[in-house]
Design a protein around this motif. Structure first.
Motif, PDB file in Angstrom:
ATOM      1  N   TYR A  41       0.831  -1.212   0.000  1.00  0.00           N
ATOM      2  CA  TYR A  41       0.000   0.000   0.000  1.00  0.00           C
ATOM      3  C   TYR A  41       0.861   1.256   0.000  1.00  0.00           C
ATOM      4  O   TYR A  41       0.568   2.221  -0.714  1.00  0.00           O
ATOM      5  CB  TYR A  41      -0.917  -0.016   1.213  1.00  0.00           C
ATOM      6  CG  TYR A  41      -1.840   1.176   1.336  1.00  0.00           C
ATOM      7  CD1 TYR A  41      -3.070   1.206   0.682  1.00  0.00           C
ATOM      8  CD2 TYR A  41      -1.493   2.283   2.117  1.00  0.00           C
ATOM      9  CE1 TYR A  41      -3.925   2.301   0.795  1.00  0.00           C
ATOM     10  CE2 TYR A  41      -2.343   3.380   2.240  1.00  0.00           C
ATOM     11  CZ  TYR A  41      -3.551   3.383   1.571  1.00  0.00           C
ATOM     12  OH  TYR A  41      -4.391   4.474   1.700  1.00  0.00           O
ATOM     13  N   VAL A  42       1.941   1.263   0.797  1.00  0.00           N
ATOM     14  CA  VAL A  42       2.793   2.465   0.889  1.00  0.00           C
ATOM     15  C   VAL A  42       3.965   2.403  -0.084  1.00  0.00           C
ATOM     16  O   VAL A  42       4.855   3.245  -0.031  1.00  0.00           O
ATOM     17  CB  VAL A  42       3.301   2.687   2.330  1.00  0.00           C
ATOM     18  CG1 VAL A  42       2.137   2.855   3.291  1.00  0.00           C
ATOM     19  CG2 VAL A  42       4.225   1.548   2.787  1.00  0.00           C
ATOM     20  N   ASP A  43       3.961   1.395  -0.957  1.00  0.00           N
ATOM     21  CA  ASP A  43       4.996   1.249  -1.985  1.00  0.00           C
ATOM     22  C   ASP A  43       6.373   0.947  -1.400  1.00  0.00           C
ATOM     23  O   ASP A  43       7.402   1.329  -1.973  1.00  0.00           O
ATOM     24  CB  ASP A  43       5.064   2.506  -2.864  1.00  0.00           C
ATOM     25  CG  ASP A  43       5.664   2.220  -4.240  1.00  0.00           C
ATOM     26  OD1 ASP A  43       5.483   1.088  -4.735  1.00  0.00           O
ATOM     27  OD2 ASP A  43       6.317   3.120  -4.810  1.00  0.00           O
ATOM     28  N   ALA A  44       6.393   0.244  -0.267  1.00  0.00           N
ATOM     29  CA  ALA A  44       7.666  -0.170   0.327  1.00  0.00           C
ATOM     30  C   ALA A  44       8.100  -1.473  -0.323  1.00  0.00           C
ATOM     31  O   ALA A  44       8.047  -2.554   0.275  1.00  0.00           O
ATOM     32  CB  ALA A  44       7.524  -0.325   1.834  1.00  0.00           C
ATOM     33  N   VAL A  45       8.506  -1.368  -1.580  1.00  0.00           N
ATOM     34  CA  VAL A  45       8.945  -2.500  -2.382  1.00  0.00           C
ATOM     35  C   VAL A  45      10.195  -2.076  -3.136  1.00  0.00           C
ATOM     36  O   VAL A  45      10.236  -0.976  -3.702  1.00  0.00           O
ATOM     37  CB  VAL A  45       7.857  -2.936  -3.398  1.00  0.00           C
ATOM     38  CG1 VAL A  45       8.355  -4.105  -4.246  1.00  0.00           C
ATOM     39  CG2 VAL A  45       6.565  -3.305  -2.682  1.00  0.00           C
ATOM     40  N   GLN A  56      11.611   3.284  -0.664  1.00  0.00           N
ATOM     41  CA  GLN A  56      10.570   3.685   0.284  1.00  0.00           C
ATOM     42  C   GLN A  56      10.597   2.670   1.424  1.00  0.00           C
ATOM     43  O   GLN A  56      10.184   1.527   1.258  1.00  0.00           O
ATOM     44  CB  GLN A  56       9.211   3.663  -0.402  1.00  0.00           C
ATOM     45  CG  GLN A  56       8.057   4.154   0.445  1.00  0.00           C
ATOM     46  CD  GLN A  56       8.108   5.642   0.699  1.00  0.00           C
ATOM     47  OE1 GLN A  56       8.600   6.072   1.739  1.00  0.00           O
ATOM     48  NE2 GLN A  56       7.630   6.420  -0.252  1.00  0.00           N
ATOM     49  N   TRP A  57      11.070   3.066   2.586  1.00  0.00           N
ATOM     50  CA  TRP A  57      11.202   2.174   3.725  1.00  0.00           C
ATOM     51  C   TRP A  57       9.986   2.295   4.643  1.00  0.00           C
ATOM     52  O   TRP A  57       9.378   3.353   4.749  1.00  0.00           O
ATOM     53  CB  TRP A  57      12.477   2.483   4.511  1.00  0.00           C
ATOM     54  CG  TRP A  57      13.742   2.357   3.718  1.00  0.00           C
ATOM     55  CD1 TRP A  57      14.461   3.372   3.165  1.00  0.00           C
ATOM     56  CD2 TRP A  57      14.424   1.147   3.378  1.00  0.00           C
ATOM     57  NE1 TRP A  57      15.560   2.889   2.492  1.00  0.00           N
ATOM     58  CE2 TRP A  57      15.565   1.507   2.610  1.00  0.00           C
ATOM     59  CE3 TRP A  57      14.197  -0.208   3.640  1.00  0.00           C
ATOM     60  CZ2 TRP A  57      16.468   0.579   2.110  1.00  0.00           C
ATOM     61  CZ3 TRP A  57      15.101  -1.138   3.142  1.00  0.00           C
ATOM     62  CH2 TRP A  57      16.220  -0.746   2.393  1.00  0.00           C
ATOM     63  N   ALA A  58       9.670   1.212   5.303  1.00  0.00           N
ATOM     64  CA  ALA A  58       8.543   1.214   6.240  1.00  0.00           C
ATOM     65  C   ALA A  58       9.019   0.740   7.605  1.00  0.00           C
ATOM     66  O   ALA A  58      10.078   0.127   7.742  1.00  0.00           O
ATOM     67  CB  ALA A  58       7.434   0.302   5.727  1.00  0.00           C
ATOM     68  N   ARG A  59       8.216   1.029   8.616  1.00  0.00           N
ATOM     69  CA  ARG A  59       8.534   0.556   9.961  1.00  0.00           C
ATOM     70  C   ARG A  59       7.364  -0.298  10.453  1.00  0.00           C
ATOM     71  O   ARG A  59       6.283  -0.290   9.840  1.00  0.00           O
ATOM     72  CB  ARG A  59       8.789   1.732  10.894  1.00  0.00           C
ATOM     73  CG  ARG A  59       7.696   2.794  10.916  1.00  0.00           C
ATOM     74  CD  ARG A  59       8.116   3.981  11.758  1.00  0.00           C
ATOM     75  NE  ARG A  59       7.064   4.974  11.900  1.00  0.00           N
ATOM     76  CZ  ARG A  59       7.166   6.063  12.641  1.00  0.00           C
ATOM     77  NH1 ARG A  59       8.287   6.298  13.322  1.00  0.00           N
ATOM     78  NH2 ARG A  59       6.174   6.929  12.717  1.00  0.00           N
ATOM     79  N   PRO A  60       7.535  -1.036  11.527  1.00  0.00           N
ATOM     80  CA  PRO A  60       6.447  -1.907  11.992  1.00  0.00           C
ATOM     81  C   PRO A  60       5.116  -1.193  12.180  1.00  0.00           C
ATOM     82  O   PRO A  60       4.064  -1.763  11.888  1.00  0.00           O
ATOM     83  CB  PRO A  60       6.986  -2.460  13.311  1.00  0.00           C
ATOM     84  CG  PRO A  60       8.472  -2.499  13.109  1.00  0.00           C
ATOM     85  CD  PRO A  60       8.772  -1.264  12.309  1.00  0.00           C
TER      86      PRO A  60
END
Length: 369
Positions: A41-45, A56-60
């Motif tokens: 969803y947030v494009d963290a790929v 694009q990095w994500a956190r827990p």
């Protein structure tokens, strides 16, 4: 941005990729399904070679604060706005939800981040499914996780059915060590075997064949076990075919004696049954219709062409289209397309059949034209 996927569908696919009989359930839990949905969803790929500053990095908390309401706001600008808010904090996500006119109801509490970070993400990383940003501690308030793109590809909503399962197999072959692949393959076979449809072949000393679970297999089971034994004097199942060029041979000695070679690359019916008590031997060519695939005039001719290559004469062939029921949608839709000189059978009325043939003075009642 990639197409989003529901957490439920993501969880289902994770259980295929990481069968629970072979892998820790943290890899395919409901929270893991939400993690896949949220990161996409947030494009963290990203790709393993992408420069860190371009990812694009994500956190827990990106996962924990995700909700069905947010996933329904799936325009790229809305997704980008949610990602920006989630990177700032809980309050900003709540305000964004308020601006959308929906309540902020996060899927998980912040206290469950350790399970996600220390178990699910850790195991995914061990199996080359997710990338961790280096140079930052795991407890960093900055995002450090991003799905690897070839893993994320498995969650494309347009990738379905056999194509998805084949892609999952290919991914495991490319990313897992031999021992882990073997465990996964064994678990998948065991699971498939539990749900397989067992077909008892007539006049074969108790020989059985196991077909993939599904409506088509159940129809085939009825044809082989009930219809053939009631209709034919001495039925011998020569072959049963399934999608993906998977063919179950019946009595190989009979195939050899009859000079028949099953070519999986050629036109192949669902079931081939020989009545070896007939003189000459008579062949029944059967199509099991769960969705489509009735014996039309065109299909009948293609099957006769196949038979000719096996030195089987046209007059030694009969054709049966098998349905689940007269009330089933495929029957209501396609009965009108049956070829002349063929029969239809219905699994829920196993002791009846319908014949469709051209009436003439010479063959009334014979059903053969």
């Amino acid at each position: 941005m990639r197409k989003i996927i529901s957490p439920e569908e993501a969880e289902h696919r994770l259980q295929v990729i990481f069968p629970r009989a072979a892998f820790d359930t943290v890899l395919s839990s409901p929270q893991a399904g939400m993690a896949v949905a949220a990161l996409i969803y947030v494009d963290a790929v990203c790709n393993a070679q992408d420069a860190a500053e371009t990812v694009q990095w994500a956190r827990p908390t990106t996962v924990l604060w995700m909700s069905k309401a947010a996933l329904e706001h799936d325009a790229d600008l809305q997704r980008a706005a949610w990602q920006t808010a989630a990177a700032r904090g809980n309050k900003q996500v709540s305000e964004l939800h308020y601006s959308w006119g929906v309540p902020f109801e996060p899927a998980y509490r912040d206290t469950s981040r350790e399970t996600l970070r220390d178990e699910t993400f850790k195991e995914w990383k061990n199996h080359n499914a997710i990338r961790e940003r280096t140079g930052l501690p795991k407890s960093s308030s900055k995002g450090i996780w991003s799905l690897l793109d070839d893993f994320a590809d498995l969650f494309d909503p347009d990738l379905t059915g056999d194509a998805f399962r084949e892609a999952a197999d290919d991914w495991r072959d490319s990313h897992l060590d031999p021992g882990t692949r073997l465990k996964a393959a064994h678990a998948l076979l065991t699971e498939a075997d539990k749900h397989a449809v067992k077909v008892n072949l007539p006049n074969s000393g108790g020989t059985t064949r196991k077909l993939t679970a599904g409506k088509s297999s159940l129809i085939i089971k009825g044809v082989v076990e009930t219809w053939s034994t009631a209709r034919l004097s001495k039925p011998v199942v020569l072959a049963i075919s399934e999608p993906g060029d998977k063919v179950h041979l019946g009595e190989e000695k009979a195939l050899l004696a009859l000079g028949i070679t099953i070519d999986v690359q050629n036109v192949l019916p669902d079931v081939i049954i020989a009545d070896i008590d007939a003189d000459p031997v008579h062949f029944w060519i059967v199509e099991a219709v769960a969705t489509d695939g009735v014996v039309t005039n065109q299909r009948r001719q293609a099957l006769l062409n196949w038979a000719a290559k096996q030195n089987i004469k046209a007059q030694a062939c009969s054709f049966l289209t098998a349905f689940e029921s007269r009330n089933a949608a495929p029957a209501r839709k396609r009965l009108k397309d049956l070829a002349t000189g063929t029969w239809a059978w219905f699994a829920d009325e196993p002791h009846h059949e319908l014949a469709w043939y051209k009436v003439s003075s010479g063959d009334i009642g014979s059903g053969i034209s």
